[in-house]
Design a protein around this motif. Structure first.
Motif, PDB file in Angstrom:
ATOM      1  N   VAL A  29       0.873  -1.177   0.000  1.00 35.66           N
ATOM      2  CA  VAL A  29       0.000   0.000   0.000  1.00 35.66           C
ATOM      3  C   VAL A  29       0.908   1.224   0.000  1.00 35.66           C
ATOM      4  O   VAL A  29       1.880   1.288   0.765  1.00 35.66           O
ATOM      5  CB  VAL A  29      -0.934   0.041   1.238  1.00 35.66           C
ATOM      6  CG1 VAL A  29      -1.692   1.366   1.299  1.00 35.66           C
ATOM      7  CG2 VAL A  29      -1.908  -1.131   1.235  1.00 35.66           C
ATOM      8  N   TRP A  30       0.578   2.190  -0.867  1.00 36.34           N
ATOM      9  CA  TRP A  30       1.379   3.420  -1.020  1.00 36.34           C
ATOM     10  C   TRP A  30       0.404   4.500  -1.445  1.00 36.34           C
ATOM     11  O   TRP A  30      -0.056   4.510  -2.579  1.00 36.34           O
ATOM     12  CB  TRP A  30       2.444   3.176  -2.095  1.00 36.34           C
ATOM     13  CG  TRP A  30       3.440   4.257  -2.328  1.00 36.34           C
ATOM     14  CD1 TRP A  30       3.367   5.236  -3.284  1.00 36.34           C
ATOM     15  CD2 TRP A  30       4.679   4.452  -1.654  1.00 36.34           C
ATOM     16  NE1 TRP A  30       4.489   6.020  -3.234  1.00 36.34           N
ATOM     17  CE2 TRP A  30       5.317   5.561  -2.239  1.00 36.34           C
ATOM     18  CE3 TRP A  30       5.307   3.800  -0.598  1.00 36.34           C
ATOM     19  CZ2 TRP A  30       6.554   6.028  -1.803  1.00 36.34           C
ATOM     20  CZ3 TRP A  30       6.536   4.259  -0.169  1.00 36.34           C
ATOM     21  CH2 TRP A  30       7.153   5.360  -0.766  1.00 36.34           C
ATOM     22  N   ASN A  31       0.043   5.399  -0.532  1.00 37.08           N
ATOM     23  CA  ASN A  31      -0.992   6.380  -0.857  1.00 37.08           C
ATOM     24  C   ASN A  31      -0.416   7.655  -1.487  1.00 37.08           C
ATOM     25  O   ASN A  31       0.804   7.791  -1.658  1.00 37.08           O
ATOM     26  CB  ASN A  31      -1.875   6.669   0.362  1.00 37.08           C
ATOM     27  CG  ASN A  31      -1.164   7.485   1.431  1.00 37.08           C
ATOM     28  OD1 ASN A  31       0.049   7.682   1.392  1.00 37.08           O
ATOM     29  ND2 ASN A  31      -1.924   7.947   2.412  1.00 37.08           N
ATOM     30  N   PHE A  40       8.169   8.875  -5.190  1.00 37.77           N
ATOM     31  CA  PHE A  40       7.896   7.691  -6.004  1.00 37.77           C
ATOM     32  C   PHE A  40       6.397   7.568  -6.228  1.00 37.77           C
ATOM     33  O   PHE A  40       5.622   7.729  -5.285  1.00 37.77           O
ATOM     34  CB  PHE A  40       8.384   6.410  -5.312  1.00 37.77           C
ATOM     35  CG  PHE A  40       9.870   6.337  -5.153  1.00 37.77           C
ATOM     36  CD1 PHE A  40      10.676   5.883  -6.192  1.00 37.77           C
ATOM     37  CD2 PHE A  40      10.469   6.719  -3.964  1.00 37.77           C
ATOM     38  CE1 PHE A  40      12.051   5.806  -6.042  1.00 37.77           C
ATOM     39  CE2 PHE A  40      11.841   6.649  -3.803  1.00 37.77           C
ATOM     40  CZ  PHE A  40      12.643   6.194  -4.847  1.00 37.77           C
ATOM     41  N   THR A  41       5.992   7.277  -7.449  1.00 37.37           N
ATOM     42  CA  THR A  41       4.577   7.054  -7.711  1.00 37.37           C
ATOM     43  C   THR A  41       4.172   5.707  -7.112  1.00 37.37           C
ATOM     44  O   THR A  41       5.035   4.881  -6.767  1.00 37.37           O
ATOM     45  CB  THR A  41       4.286   7.010  -9.220  1.00 37.37           C
ATOM     46  OG1 THR A  41       4.945   5.872  -9.781  1.00 37.37           O
ATOM     47  CG2 THR A  41       4.726   8.288  -9.914  1.00 37.37           C
ATOM     48  N   GLN A  42       2.885   5.494  -7.013  1.00 37.78           N
ATOM     49  CA  GLN A  42       2.387   4.216  -6.512  1.00 37.78           C
ATOM     50  C   GLN A  42       2.910   3.070  -7.378  1.00 37.78           C
ATOM     51  O   GLN A  42       3.366   2.045  -6.861  1.00 37.78           O
ATOM     52  CB  GLN A  42       0.857   4.230  -6.484  1.00 37.78           C
ATOM     53  CG  GLN A  42       0.267   3.007  -5.820  1.00 37.78           C
ATOM     54  CD  GLN A  42      -1.247   3.071  -5.794  1.00 37.78           C
ATOM     55  OE1 GLN A  42      -1.887   3.216  -6.832  1.00 37.78           O
ATOM     56  NE2 GLN A  42      -1.811   2.953  -4.601  1.00 37.78           N
ATOM     57  N   ALA A  43       2.902   3.260  -8.689  1.00 35.71           N
ATOM     58  CA  ALA A  43       3.372   2.209  -9.608  1.00 35.71           C
ATOM     59  C   ALA A  43       4.850   1.904  -9.387  1.00 35.71           C
ATOM     60  O   ALA A  43       5.282   0.755  -9.498  1.00 35.71           O
ATOM     61  CB  ALA A  43       3.132   2.625 -11.058  1.00 35.71           C
ATOM     62  N   GLU A  44       5.643   2.925  -9.064  1.00 29.54           N
ATOM     63  CA  GLU A  44       7.071   2.721  -8.819  1.00 29.54           C
ATOM     64  C   GLU A  44       7.337   2.042  -7.479  1.00 29.54           C
ATOM     65  O   GLU A  44       8.337   1.345  -7.324  1.00 29.54           O
ATOM     66  CB  GLU A  44       7.815   4.062  -8.842  1.00 29.54           C
ATOM     67  CG  GLU A  44       7.883   4.709 -10.199  1.00 29.54           C
ATOM     68  CD  GLU A  44       8.419   6.140 -10.140  1.00 29.54           C
ATOM     69  OE1 GLU A  44       9.212   6.492 -11.022  1.00 29.54           O
ATOM     70  OE2 GLU A  44       8.041   6.896  -9.214  1.00 29.54           O
TER      71      GLU A  44
END
Length: 146
Positions: A29-31, A40-44
């Motif tokens: 999980v990365w909001n 960093f983007t969520q995808a990264e």
């Protein structure tokens, strides 16, 4: 309190970073706030190791504690606010403050760790400048008095 809270929406919209990692320390999980703080983007970030944001010199200590927590199901930090250095995507050093919470499955085995993170880099730098200025003033005062 209503029971139909959309927890995905809550995590996505909260102002602090919410980062959840699995048993191996992979980010699951990365909001949006994590994107803003760390760059960093969520995808990264998703699927990557927490090494993504952990400075080299702190990694061994981090992983020793992480693995022990996974094995024992206990964290020595409880609700303490931890303050540690972290890394931004562009290589800048950050100072972050965070709390951790353990996630368990039905068998009470730890399945992950949630961290709620705030960027305190500006505050940390301001405090460091104030401490430096205080030392300078104390030094000046001591040299005048002697």
């Amino acid at each position: 309190m209503p029971h139909d809270i959309d927890f995905a929406q809550l995590v996505s919209n909260v102002g602090d970073a919410v980062v959840v990692s699995d048993e191996e320390g992979a980010i699951v999980v990365w909001n949006a706030a994590a994107e803003r703080i760390f760059g960093f983007t969520q995808a990264e970030a998703l699927g990557r190791s927490l090494d993504l944001i952990t400075p080299d010199r702190h990694r061994q200590r981090h992983w020793d504690g992480y693995l022990k927590t996974m094995q024992t199901g206990v964290t020595r930090y409880g609700s303490d606010v931890l303050r540690v250095p972290a890394l931004h995507k562009d290589g800048r050093a950050l100072s972050i403050a965070f709390t951790v919470g353990l996630l368990f499955n039905a068998d009470h085995k730890v399945t992950g760790i949630t961290a709620v993170i705030r960027d305190e880099t500006d505050r940390w730098n301001e405090e460091r400048q104030m401490r430096r200025r205080l030392r300078e003033l104390e030094s000046e005062t001591n040299s005048v008095g002697h």
